[in-house]
Design a protein around this motif. Structure first.
Motif: not given
Length: 765
Positions: A130-135, A448-451
């Motif tokens: 939605i508004h980023g993945f790991r970052t 959801f997927f963030a580091d």
């Protein structure tokens, strides 16, 4: 956005009769991607070989339990374990897997589909990026405050680069719902209350996700959602019904979708809600008549999570079988998670309840989508484990998150120029539940997927820029909605020992987003009691709001000398806030949503229509006028509002002509000068109003904006162009029309101020 238009009327016709002869906004017709222009021989060959079970499989999307999602699945429905999924992949009975990540596992799963199934049709890997993945970047609503489509495009591009490196092809974003009720939790996911801003950002995010080449490894299919009018749920209640006029549907809630399609989006997600009694996922008029018929959309429609099965709970379908029938006949190509298409399409086709041609058309579109991104020629694109490490959480990604965060902050108040703060010489107390909190910086969907190791809290961000980190004292004082033993006492002591207090209060991450509707959008009571205790010390207070919507400010928080709207800014939140507090970045954000005086005003938005008894200018006059008994009809902070650390003057507004010919362009110009002492950016906004029309019109409508960057003392002219198409609205019989007559136009700093002039749109010659 044109849904339907009519030809221009003769010069002598009445004002009501002058109708548009072209698109409502030039250049926004829905484009037909070449992938969907004609099914390739390869696709037709596959269709000829496929069983009805394999066809139903291509029209089915399931949670990827082979590489299980880290975040919560909501709700837990029809979850298939890895063994079951693998068997169905080998049988060719799944077309899409979602919300699993990891390039290596995706590579192995794709091999199962391509090398282990009869027809070797590759999988699509999708996810809610939605508004980023790991970052993680600012929530979309915060990013909308930047009024910077280039920034939105850059952050979407960055998210796509990280996500595709982790084995994904498709994101269920951007959310383009126009949301005018701040009680709704999913306000956080969109671009706010304005149609024009929503259009511009929808197109920018689609361009960012998809890039310039759909077959590139880092291109990610975009999915504007939720089609349609999800932002209009009654009372701001999640999943609730939508009741609205055809004109409002077409003028407010559909245009951002068409802007996304014009930018190249090839997929769309149907909404959970009903629209005037017909659930969107079974709404043939929306999904087929409007989307495909009027707009010519050739792409893929996917349901939201189990939305087809929910037709039963809606009372629109008799049972699951009936729900599958209604959804496929309405125009839903892919069923997400419910499994209804796999279970019922074979029998529905065999019985004649669903024509085979309807199923074949949906399968053609899904296969064409896979062909468009190059999966048939290169099924292992975006599945390189080496690329995953190389492209994830890079210094450039973190720098962009920090930049986006700082540009999204809105300075709401700065009495006696309390801000920016010096980096030395002052004792600071950072107080509040978000002072050193690292769990509430990402916002809805961000985690959801963030580091999470990247998360920067406020205390860390501030200390990194202070000359003496020890000059900052940190006390939470309380939790988000609960007391901490001794918390108030320690917080008050910290404030008494400081020169300036930074008060970090607002909403937690769990109070915004999907299924997080609120009846009362105030700061929680325990935080307000903490704020009152701190204010009683007499120390100057800078409020740092944490929020995913516009919120009601009251009491000592509202009256604090300085207030920053800091939203949920993502991985680099602490650094971004520190950049603005200390003046490394001059704030330039503008509100994409109106802050109400009171929660009871909701739904509240700047561009409402006037009434026959408009509210008087005198705040004390209240009898028999359209106003509340206790408060005025205004926003506390209006749409488009925001301050900077410098001063901008907008002067010398001019129109190229007072009389706009039917097919000509009106140029509106003004001079913008930085009259302050610091370099800064100003967002100049253009608004119009149709004074007299065949349908009542909004008091103002945003039609353009420009960001102007100026050094101290520098001046620049800005120019906006207005055409007849920019003046159109939905009239009788739901056609887009423009009517000759007088219009007001403003060049403004927000939706409630500005320089004003008038012009007349002349009849067609």
């Amino acid at each position: 956005m044109t849904l339907k238009t009519m030809n221009g009327a003769p010069a002598g016709a009445s004002r009501r009769a002058f109708l548009s002869g072209g698109a409502a906004l030039a250049g926004l017709a829905v484009a037909t991607p070449r992938a969907f222009a004609r099914a390739s021989d390869r696709i037709e060959g596959l269709l000829a070989q496929m069983t009805i079970e394999e066809k139903a499989g291509q029209l089915s999307c399931f949670a990827d339990m082979i590489r299980p999602p880290v975040g919560d699945m909501n709700p837990l429905v029809n979850i298939r374990n890895a063994q079951t999924l693998t068997a169905e992949l080998q049988a060719g009975r799944i077309g899409v897997l979602m919300n699993g990540v990891g390039a290596q596992a995706a590579l192995e799963t794709q091999k199962t589909a391509v090398e282990g199934s009869r027809l070797k049709i590759p999988l699509l890997f999708a996810a809610d990026v939605i508004h980023g993945f790991r970052t993680v970047f600012p929530i979309p609503l915060a990013e909308a405050a930047s009024f910077d489509p280039h920034l939105a495009e850059r952050t979407a591009r960055a998210a796509a680069i990280e996500a595709t490196a982790s084995g994904l092809h498709w994101t269920f974003a951007p959310m383009v719902d126009v949301a005018r009720d701040q009680r709704w939790g999913r306000v956080a996911e969109g671009s706010g209350e304005d149609v024009f801003l929503g259009e511009v950002l929808a197109a920018a995010r689609v361009r960012g996700f998809q890039g310039k080449d759909l077959k590139a490894d880092d291109s990610m299919l975009a999915t504007p959602k939720h089609f349609a009018a999800y932002g209009a749920v009654t009372a701001g209640l999640e999943y609730n019904s939508v009741e609205l006029s055809e004109a409002t549907l077409r003028e407010v809630h559909l245009p951002p979708f068409q802007a996304a399609f014009a930018a190249g989006a090839m997929t769309v997600m149907s909404a959970f809600n009903d629209v005037n009694g017909v659930p969107a996922t079974a709404n043939k008029r929306l999904l087929t008549d409007v989307l495909r018929g009027e707009w010519g959309f050739k792409g893929v429609v996917i349901s939201d999570y189990t939305a087809d099965q929910e037709l039963v709970a809606h009372g629109f379908a008799a049972d699951d079988r009936d729900a599958a029938r209604l959804a496929i006949l309405a125009g839903v190509d892919i069923s997400m998670q419910s499994g209804l298409y796999i279970r019922y399409l074979p029998e529905l086709v065999a019985s004649g309840a669903v024509p085979l041609a309807v199923v074949d058309a949906a399968v053609r579109r899904v296969l064409a989508l896979k062909e468009a991104i190059g999966l048939f020629d290169n099924p292992y694109r975006s599945l390189d484990p080496k690329a995953e490490a190389y492209h994830t959480a890079t210094p450039a990604m973190r720098a962009l998150s920090r930049e986006a965060g700082a540009r999204s902050i809105v300075l709401l108040k700065n009495d006696k120029t309390l801000l920016p703060l010096p980096k030395a010489g002052k004792r600071l107390a950072l107080i509040g539940p978000f002072a050193d909190d690292r769990d509430n910086v990402l916002g809805a969907w961000g985690g959801f997927f963030a580091d999470r190791r990247l998360n920067v809290d406020l205390a860390s961000g501030l200390r990194a820029q202070l000359a003496d980190p020890a000059s900052l004292v940190v006390e939470r004082g309380c939790d988000v909605e609960a007391m901490i033993a001794g918390g108030f006492e320690r917080a008050v002591a910290a404030a008494q020992g400081a020169d300036i207090v930074l008060l970090a209060v607002g909403e937690s991450q769990d109070m915004t987003g999907e299924a997080k509707s609120r009846t009362d959008i105030r700061i929680p009571p325990v935080q307000m009691r903490l704020a009152e205790a701190i204010a009683a010390t007499g120390k100057p207070v800078v409020v740092l709001l944490r929020h995913g919507r516009a919120i009601q400010l009251e009491g000592v928080v509202r009256d604090a000398p300085a207030i920053l709207a800091t939203w949920f800014l993502g991985s680099e939140m602490g650094n971004a806030v520190a950049d603005v507090l200390f003046g490394t970045v001059n704030p330039s954000g503008r509100l994409p949503v109106s802050f109400p005086i009171d929660s009871g005003q909701e739904p509240f938005f700047y561009n409402g229509r006037t009434t026959g008894r408009p509210a008087p200018a005198d705040p004390n006059a209240q009898e028999y006028k359209a106003r509340w008994r206790s408060i005025r009809n205004d926003a506390l902070y209006p749409f488009g509002f925001g301050l900077t650390y410098t001063r901008f003057d907008v002067t010398d507004m001019k129109l190229s002509t007072p009389r706009l010919e039917w097919n000509d362009t009106l140029h509106v110009t003004a001079k913008v000068k930085n009259s302050g002492d610091l370099h800064g950016e100003h967002v100049v906004q253009l608004y119009i109003r149709d004074r007299v029309a065949s349908r009542t019109r909004p008091v103002r409508e945003l039609k353009g904006f420009q960001r102007v960057s100026l050094a101290p003392g520098a001046e620049r002219e800005v120019r906006f162009d207005l055409k007849r198409q920019n003046l159109m609205f939905v009239g009788d019989n739901d056609y887009w029309i423009a009517e000759p007559g007088v219009f007001d136009v403003w060049i403004a700093n927000s939706s409630v101020d500005g320089l004003t002039a008038e012009f007349e749109l002349l009849p067609a010659g």
